[in-house]
Design a protein around this motif. Structure first.
Motif, PDB file in Angstrom:
ATOM      1  N   ASN A   1     -11.028   4.359  -5.400  1.00  0.00           N
ATOM      2  CA  ASN A   1     -11.154   5.720  -5.928  1.00  0.00           C
ATOM      3  C   ASN A   1     -10.811   6.828  -4.932  1.00  0.00           C
ATOM      4  O   ASN A   1     -10.621   7.973  -5.336  1.00  0.00           O
ATOM      5  CB  ASN A   1     -12.584   5.941  -6.430  1.00  0.00           C
ATOM      6  N   ALA A   2     -10.730   6.522  -3.645  1.00  0.00           N
ATOM      7  CA  ALA A   2     -10.556   7.575  -2.638  1.00  0.00           C
ATOM      8  C   ALA A   2      -9.185   8.219  -2.678  1.00  0.00           C
ATOM      9  O   ALA A   2      -9.033   9.416  -2.402  1.00  0.00           O
ATOM     10  CB  ALA A   2     -10.818   7.015  -1.246  1.00  0.00           C
ATOM     11  N   GLY A   3      -8.168   7.434  -3.017  1.00  0.00           N
ATOM     12  CA  GLY A   3      -6.807   7.973  -3.054  1.00  0.00           C
ATOM     13  C   GLY A   3      -6.085   7.921  -1.717  1.00  0.00           C
ATOM     14  O   GLY A   3      -4.873   8.119  -1.648  1.00  0.00           O
ATOM     15  N   TYR A   4      -6.823   7.634  -0.648  1.00  0.00           N
ATOM     16  CA  TYR A   4      -6.219   7.556   0.682  1.00  0.00           C
ATOM     17  C   TYR A   4      -6.878   6.405   1.464  1.00  0.00           C
ATOM     18  O   TYR A   4      -8.031   6.051   1.208  1.00  0.00           O
ATOM     19  CB  TYR A   4      -6.416   8.855   1.473  1.00  0.00           C
TER      20      TYR A   4
ATOM     21  N   LYS B   1      -1.429   7.454   1.652  1.00  0.00           N
ATOM     22  CA  LYS B   1      -1.857   7.831   0.306  1.00  0.00           C
ATOM     23  C   LYS B   1      -1.671   6.603  -0.581  1.00  0.00           C
ATOM     24  O   LYS B   1      -0.609   5.984  -0.578  1.00  0.00           O
ATOM     25  CB  LYS B   1      -1.006   8.986  -0.222  1.00  0.00           C
ATOM     26  N   THR B   2      -2.714   6.244  -1.316  1.00  0.00           N
ATOM     27  CA  THR B   2      -2.637   5.053  -2.164  1.00  0.00           C
ATOM     28  C   THR B   2      -1.615   5.279  -3.282  1.00  0.00           C
ATOM     29  O   THR B   2      -1.746   6.210  -4.075  1.00  0.00           O
ATOM     30  CB  THR B   2      -4.006   4.724  -2.774  1.00  0.00           C
ATOM     31  N   SER B   3      -0.605   4.402  -3.318  1.00  0.00           N
ATOM     32  CA  SER B   3       0.457   4.530  -4.328  1.00  0.00           C
ATOM     33  C   SER B   3       0.257   3.572  -5.498  1.00  0.00           C
ATOM     34  O   SER B   3       0.459   3.947  -6.658  1.00  0.00           O
ATOM     35  CB  SER B   3       1.825   4.255  -3.680  1.00  0.00           C
ATOM     36  N   TYR B   4      -0.144   2.336  -5.214  1.00  0.00           N
ATOM     37  CA  TYR B   4      -0.299   1.324  -6.262  1.00  0.00           C
ATOM     38  C   TYR B   4      -1.477   0.426  -5.925  1.00  0.00           C
ATOM     39  O   TYR B   4      -1.848   0.248  -4.763  1.00  0.00           O
ATOM     40  CB  TYR B   4       0.965   0.442  -6.384  1.00  0.00           C
ATOM     41  N   GLN B   5      -2.076  -0.150  -6.975  1.00  0.00           N
ATOM     42  CA  GLN B   5      -3.107  -1.173  -6.835  1.00  0.00           C
ATOM     43  C   GLN B   5      -2.766  -2.313  -7.783  1.00  0.00           C
ATOM     44  O   GLN B   5      -2.471  -2.080  -8.956  1.00  0.00           O
ATOM     45  CB  GLN B   5      -4.492  -0.609  -7.166  1.00  0.00           C
ATOM     46  N   TYR B   6      -2.797  -3.534  -7.268  1.00  0.00           N
ATOM     47  CA  TYR B   6      -2.464  -4.707  -8.077  1.00  0.00           C
ATOM     48  C   TYR B   6      -3.562  -5.753  -7.951  1.00  0.00           C
ATOM     49  O   TYR B   6      -4.188  -5.889  -6.891  1.00  0.00           O
ATOM     50  CB  TYR B   6      -1.140  -5.337  -7.630  1.00  0.00           C
ATOM     51  N   GLU B   7      -3.786  -6.513  -9.009  1.00  0.00           N
ATOM     52  CA  GLU B   7      -4.677  -7.674  -8.929  1.00  0.00           C
ATOM     53  C   GLU B   7      -3.901  -8.830  -8.344  1.00  0.00           C
ATOM     54  O   GLU B   7      -2.775  -9.112  -8.756  1.00  0.00           O
ATOM     55  CB  GLU B   7      -5.211  -8.035 -10.318  1.00  0.00           C
ATOM     56  N   GLY B   8      -4.519  -9.502  -7.387  1.00  0.00           N
ATOM     57  CA  GLY B   8      -3.909 -10.673  -6.777  1.00  0.00           C
ATOM     58  C   GLY B   8      -4.947 -11.757  -6.619  1.00  0.00           C
ATOM     59  O   GLY B   8      -5.528 -11.941  -5.547  1.00  0.00           O
ATOM     60  N   GLY B   9      -5.224 -12.486  -7.688  1.00  0.00           N
ATOM     61  CA  GLY B   9      -6.245 -13.531  -7.641  1.00  0.00           C
ATOM     62  C   GLY B   9      -7.615 -12.941  -7.400  1.00  0.00           C
ATOM     63  O   GLY B   9      -8.091 -12.101  -8.177  1.00  0.00           O
ATOM     64  N   ASP B  10      -8.259 -13.353  -6.306  1.00  0.00           N
ATOM     65  CA  ASP B  10      -9.600 -12.847  -6.010  1.00  0.00           C
ATOM     66  C   ASP B  10      -9.564 -11.591  -5.135  1.00  0.00           C
ATOM     67  O   ASP B  10     -10.573 -11.169  -4.578  1.00  0.00           O
ATOM     68  CB  ASP B  10     -10.453 -13.934  -5.343  1.00  0.00           C
TER      69      ASP B  10
ATOM     70  N   VAL C   1      -1.151  -0.748  -2.083  1.00  0.00           N
ATOM     71  CA  VAL C   1       0.111  -0.312  -1.503  1.00  0.00           C
ATOM     72  C   VAL C   1      -0.007   1.177  -1.224  1.00  0.00           C
ATOM     73  O   VAL C   1      -0.413   1.950  -2.107  1.00  0.00           O
ATOM     74  CB  VAL C   1       1.309  -0.581  -2.441  1.00  0.00           C
ATOM     75  N   GLY C   2       0.311   1.578  -0.004  1.00  0.00           N
ATOM     76  CA  GLY C   2       0.167   2.976   0.357  1.00  0.00           C
ATOM     77  C   GLY C   2       1.432   3.565   0.950  1.00  0.00           C
ATOM     78  O   GLY C   2       2.186   2.876   1.652  1.00  0.00           O
ATOM     79  N   GLU C   3       1.651   4.850   0.661  1.00  0.00           N
ATOM     80  CA  GLU C   3       2.762   5.579   1.288  1.00  0.00           C
ATOM     81  C   GLU C   3       2.261   6.154   2.609  1.00  0.00           C
ATOM     82  O   GLU C   3       1.242   6.849   2.657  1.00  0.00           O
ATOM     83  CB  GLU C   3       3.240   6.708   0.383  1.00  0.00           C
ATOM     84  N   VAL C   4       2.965   5.863   3.687  1.00  0.00           N
ATOM     85  CA  VAL C   4       2.558   6.336   5.015  1.00  0.00           C
ATOM     86  C   VAL C   4       2.903   7.815   5.147  1.00  0.00           C
ATOM     87  O   VAL C   4       4.070   8.213   5.058  1.00  0.00           O
ATOM     88  CB  VAL C   4       3.243   5.524   6.129  1.00  0.00           C
ATOM     89  N   LEU C   5       1.871   8.627   5.370  1.00  0.00           N
ATOM     90  CA  LEU C   5       2.054  10.073   5.529  1.00  0.00           C
ATOM     91  C   LEU C   5       2.164  10.467   7.001  1.00  0.00           C
ATOM     92  O   LEU C   5       2.811  11.466   7.332  1.00  0.00           O
ATOM     93  CB  LEU C   5       0.892  10.829   4.884  1.00  0.00           C
TER      94      LEU C   5
END
Length: 322
Positions: A66-69, A119-128, A133-137
């Motif tokens: 939820n933080a976004g970063y 900055k958080t760009s994507y979130q994916y489920e990967g098993g457990d 994935v974040g964009e480097v600022l």
């Protein structure tokens, strides 16, 4: 296809050496959260993207979602304690850690080998796990060896020197040598370290021969003149009858077996042992000062190398602790 044994799978994955990171963010109350993770990797240079993963049962998962970063800190080789602290559960992970606020109010550590504010760009489920994935600022780095994890334990990353050429260390024809000359480096490090103790020897009215004798008596108990000679021969210093007589008169040593100076055995007096212990404590303090900033792995590797080097060059000198 057979079922993969989880333990065997984990051990096989451990064969892949990774860096160690501390990844930080904030919870809903703007409080700092952080975890130790080795699941960090680069994704893209343009745009600059990185990824890492966190177990679904992690207490801080919702904060990272939820933080976004988030901020990735690649730890330096000397930060094993920091890694352990952020890997613990339930404790205040930021206790005693020097940090400040960064982009998006992120908690960013002051010490690191490299640091990426993202900055958080994507979130994916990967098993457990959840993959972030974040964009480097913003990114920073310092000239520090990184902390490495391999086979279930910490390891030391070493930079291979590919520029050194055979024969480059010493030029016999020119009578010169470079900073690659091993014996020079070994000798200089010894003399510079020993020099730090010299002031205390002067205050105690001890020369190098007397200090070596004091140490040998402290470690070896009751010794004869020949015992001292055999143990000091490799140092370039040697005991003399006059030195021992002077130490007797100053009350630093006492006779434990009567005879001539060639026959008697000597040991530390109460006064001599008190001086020996005080100099030993000073030497330990100097060691801690000199080793500050080196990782435990670097120190352990150096000790192991020196022990093997001593064994290879040993002319048969008894160890002090034998």
């Amino acid at each position: 296809m057979g079922t993969i044994d989880p333990l065997e799978f984990r051990q096989a994955l451990g064969s892949f050496a990774t860096g160690v990171t501390v990844i930080t963010s904030i919870d809903q109350g703007n409080n700092p959260v952080g975890v130790t993770a080795s699941s960090f990797n680069s994704v893209s240079l343009d745009p600059p993207l990185v990824l890492w993963s966190l177990a679904k049962n992690a207490m801080s998962l919702s904060s990272f979602q939820n933080a976004g970063y988030f901020c990735v800190h690649i730890l330096a080789a000397s930060q094993q304690d920091t890694s352990n602290q952020f890997a613990s559960r339930g404790a205040d992970k930021f206790a005693g850690i020097d940090w400040r606020r960064g982009i998006g109010n992120l908690p960013i550590l002051s010490k690191y080998a490299a640091r990426f504010q993202c900055k958080t760009s994507y979130q994916y489920e990967g098993g457990d796990h959840i993959i972030f994935v974040g964009e480097v600022l913003e990114c920073d780095r310092v000239e520090e060896l990184p902390l490495v994890f391999h086979g279930g334990k910490y390891a030391l990353a070493k930079t291979k020197n590919s520029n050194e050429k055979p024969g480059e260390a010493v030029n016999i024809a020119a009578g010169t040598f470079s900073d690659q000359f091993f014996l020079y480096l070994l000798s200089r490090s010894h003399f510079q370290a020993a020099h730090k103790l010299q002031k205390d020897l002067c205050k105690s009215n001890l020369n190098k021969e007397e200090y070596l004798a004091l140490t040998l008596f402290g470690m070896g108990g009751s010794l004869s003149f020949q015992d001292l000679h055999d143990r000091m021969e490799h140092t370039g210093y040697s005991p003399s009858h006059g030195m021992l007589q002077d130490m007797l008169e100053r009350g630093l040593i006492v006779e434990t077996m009567k005879g001539t100076l060639d026959e008697i055995k000597l040991s530390l007096s109460v006064k001599g042992r008190k001086l020996y212990v005080s100099l030993l404590a000073k030497s330990k303090a100097i060691e801690e000062e000199l080793l500050d900033g080196f990782s435990p792995e670097e120190v352990a590797d150096t000790r192991d190398f020196l022990k093997r080097f001593i064994q290879k060059t040993d002319p048969g000198i008894p160890d002090l602790w034998q």
